[in-house]
Design an enzyme around this catalytic site. Structure first.
Site, mmCIF file in Angstrom:
data_model
loop_
_atom_site.group_PDB
_atom_site.id
_atom_site.type_symbol
_atom_site.label_atom_id
_atom_site.label_comp_id
_atom_site.label_asym_id
_atom_site.label_seq_id
_atom_site.Cartn_x
_atom_site.Cartn_y
_atom_site.Cartn_z
ATOM 1 N N TYR A 146 0.896 -1.067 -0.071
ATOM 2 C CA TYR A 146 0.003 0.116 0.131
ATOM 3 C C TYR A 146 0.895 1.315 0.213
ATOM 4 O O TYR A 146 0.254 2.181 -0.331
ATOM 5 C CB TYR A 146 -0.827 0.104 1.148
ATOM 6 C CG TYR A 146 -2.093 -1.120 0.904
ATOM 7 C CD1 TYR A 146 -2.350 -1.784 0.049
ATOM 8 C CD2 TYR A 146 -2.736 -1.225 2.313
ATOM 9 C CE1 TYR A 146 -3.236 -2.692 0.076
ATOM 10 C CE2 TYR A 146 -3.654 -2.444 2.228
ATOM 11 C CZ TYR A 146 -3.769 -3.122 1.089
ATOM 12 O OH TYR A 146 -4.966 -4.034 1.084
ATOM 13 N N ASP A 169 -10.431 -9.151 8.194
ATOM 14 C CA ASP A 169 -11.730 -8.945 7.962
ATOM 15 C C ASP A 169 -12.287 -10.417 8.060
ATOM 16 O O ASP A 169 -13.679 -10.649 8.492
ATOM 17 C CB ASP A 169 -11.987 -8.329 6.627
ATOM 18 C CG ASP A 169 -12.124 -6.813 6.679
ATOM 19 O OD1 ASP A 169 -11.914 -6.265 7.937
ATOM 20 O OD2 ASP A 169 -12.728 -6.088 5.931
ATOM 21 N N ASP A 176 -2.429 -18.082 1.616
ATOM 22 C CA ASP A 176 -3.586 -18.637 1.064
ATOM 23 C C ASP A 176 -4.169 -19.868 2.144
ATOM 24 O O ASP A 176 -5.337 -19.924 2.065
ATOM 25 C CB ASP A 176 -3.475 -19.191 -0.138
ATOM 26 C CG ASP A 176 -2.159 -19.794 -0.317
ATOM 27 O OD1 ASP A 176 -1.314 -19.713 0.417
ATOM 28 O OD2 ASP A 176 -1.984 -20.511 -1.348
ATOM 29 N N ASP A 205 -5.033 -7.220 6.072
ATOM 30 C CA ASP A 205 -6.139 -6.192 5.761
ATOM 31 C C ASP A 205 -7.188 -7.444 5.446
ATOM 32 O O ASP A 205 -8.425 -7.505 5.954
ATOM 33 C CB ASP A 205 -5.826 -5.693 4.519
ATOM 34 C CG ASP A 205 -6.903 -4.585 4.062
ATOM 35 O OD1 ASP A 205 -7.988 -4.454 5.043
ATOM 36 O OD2 ASP A 205 -6.860 -3.777 3.146
ATOM 37 N N LYS A 246 3.985 -15.309 1.959
ATOM 38 C CA LYS A 246 4.034 -15.973 0.823
ATOM 39 C C LYS A 246 5.460 -16.091 0.161
ATOM 40 O O LYS A 246 5.901 -15.638 -0.726
ATOM 41 C CB LYS A 246 3.062 -15.297 -0.436
ATOM 42 C CG LYS A 246 1.680 -15.233 -0.317
ATOM 43 C CD LYS A 246 1.012 -16.438 -0.451
ATOM 44 C CE LYS A 246 0.662 -16.974 -1.990
ATOM 45 N NZ LYS A 246 0.308 -18.159 -2.444
#
Ligand code: NAD
Length: 369
Positions: free
Chosen positions: A140, A254, A226, A250, A191
């Protein structure tokens, strides 16, 4: 004296904060913890009065405070303002100035609400995990970024995912330190299989664990992002503390939040650099929800996310776990007693207003002490 800056903000912010202020008064009256509380404006209400969503004076107060407690900002009234004047800009400026690089989002399923979750009861009952998300680095913020035109006329969108050793190490330490107050189990999520920044993340988290936390009995495991997403909905109780980067955090926070039911129940904390001489770690506590303009002014909002954010403040900024426990137990008991605000209403329970939820929390606090 502990200096607390309260920024109630817009929409339901002032309504839910009013109930938390009653608990803060209660704590002082009972001699448990005394705050030097000052209040300020942020968001749309500050735009109305000062023409900007956060004044330099309020920012200076936040920087000098031991902790900041925030309600929510924004609403349709201010949607027409130019981008730099929007209510959300004040909050972004505050977070940036305080250099809040670690976002703590607990996902706790209260027993009384477990059957309202979307997953099977036995999967979520008793769930209590904490996601630590790196908040100021990663894709970001990485450079270069932008949209360019290639020589063949194609356009290309560019964002850069990068992490330095320092950025990884400081958030890893927060996660490991937290785990010392919980079950001493940290899952680091990346990852590393396909991203160099992920490989470095894994190396550095492992190094800090080896050097500083292994001997303290902390367990560390690594998981690909994942797989973590899958495990969160398959068997979330395997986790205690999850530490991960900005992007994965992020999404995963959620995902974990939805395990718990309502937005109105979700607290958060954002932490900055470690304490220095004469100054505590900078910290901002706020509910995960926004200003809920659709229900603002109706005395029906759920104040518990903001109250639980205050409990996090007692635990993480002021090292008063017994007072934090007390608030969390009062919340448990009110819910077990069958009282609900509209957002968490279930069949055969009693619907109460924001103010009455505040009343019954105070009553339970009295009973518990
Ligand atoms: P929201 O979180 O305000 O509301 C989403 C839904 O959840 C609404 O139906 C609302 O009524 C409900 N809800 C939220 N909190 C609740 C509570 N405590 N009790 C009962 N119900 C609750 O999100 P939104 O509608 O996407 O955004 C509304 C405004 O809030 C926008 O201006 C947005 O920019 C702002 N916002 C601010 C923050 C923040 O201050 N940190 C975060 C998110 C959104």
């Amino acid at each position: 004296m502990k200096r607390l800056l309260v920024l109630s903000g817009d929409g339901i912010g002032p309504e839910v904060m009013a109930q938390v202020m009653r608990v803060i008064d209660w704590m002082a009256r009972k001699g448990r913890v005394q705050f030097d509380v000052s209040e300020g404006l942020i968001g749309g209400c500050s735009c109305d009065v000062h023409g900007v969503s956060l004044t330099d004076d309020t920012l200076a107060e936040a920087m000098a405070a031991d902790a900041v407690l925030l309600g929510a900002v924004g609403g349709p009234r201010w949607d027409g303002l130019s981008f730099d004047k929007k209510p959300e800009q004040g909050l972004l400026r505050l977070r940036k100035a305080m250099d809040l690089f670690a976002n703590l989002r607990p996902a706790i399923v209260f027993d009384a609400l477990a059957d309202a979750a979307t997953l099977k009861l036995d999967v979520v009952k008793g769930l209590d995990l904490m996601i630590v998300r790196e908040l100021t680095g990663g894709v970001y913020f990485g450079k270069p970024r932008g949209i360019d035109i290639l020589s063949d006329g194609n356009r290309i969108g560019i964002n850069t995912h990068s992490y330095s050793t320092n950025e990884i190490v400081r958030v890893a330490r927060i996660a490991f330190d937290l785990s010392l107050k919980r079950n001493r189990k940290v899952s680091s999520v990346d990852k590393a299989n396909v991203m160099e920044a992920g490989a470095l993340w894994r190396e550095e988290v492992t190094r800090i664990w080896n050097e500083e936390y292994k001997d303290k009995g902390v367990e560390l495991s690594h998981m690909y992002a994942d797989n973590c997403a899958m495990q969160l909905v398959r068997a979330p109780k395997q986790f205690d503390v999850i530490v991960t980067d900005n992007l994965f955090g992020d999404l995963l926070s959620d995902c974990a939040a939805t395990l718990t039911g309502s937005l109105g129940m979700l607290p958060s904390a954002s932490l900055g650099m470690p304490p220095e001489e004469g100054r505590r770690r900078r910290a901002l506590y706020e509910p995960a929800h926004g200003s809920a303009p659709d229900i603002a002014g109706k005395d029906i909002a759920n104040p518990l996310a903001t109250l639980l954010s205050f409990a996090m403040m007692l635990r993480y900024s002021f090292d008063q776990p017994s007072d934090a426990d007390l608030i969390e137990r009062a919340v448990q008991r009110v819910l077990s007693g069958g009282l609900r605000t509209a957002d968490i209403m279930q069949p055969n329970k009693a619907k109460v207003s924001t103010t009455v939820m505040g009343d019954v929390i105070l009553r339970e606090l009295d009973k518990l002490t």
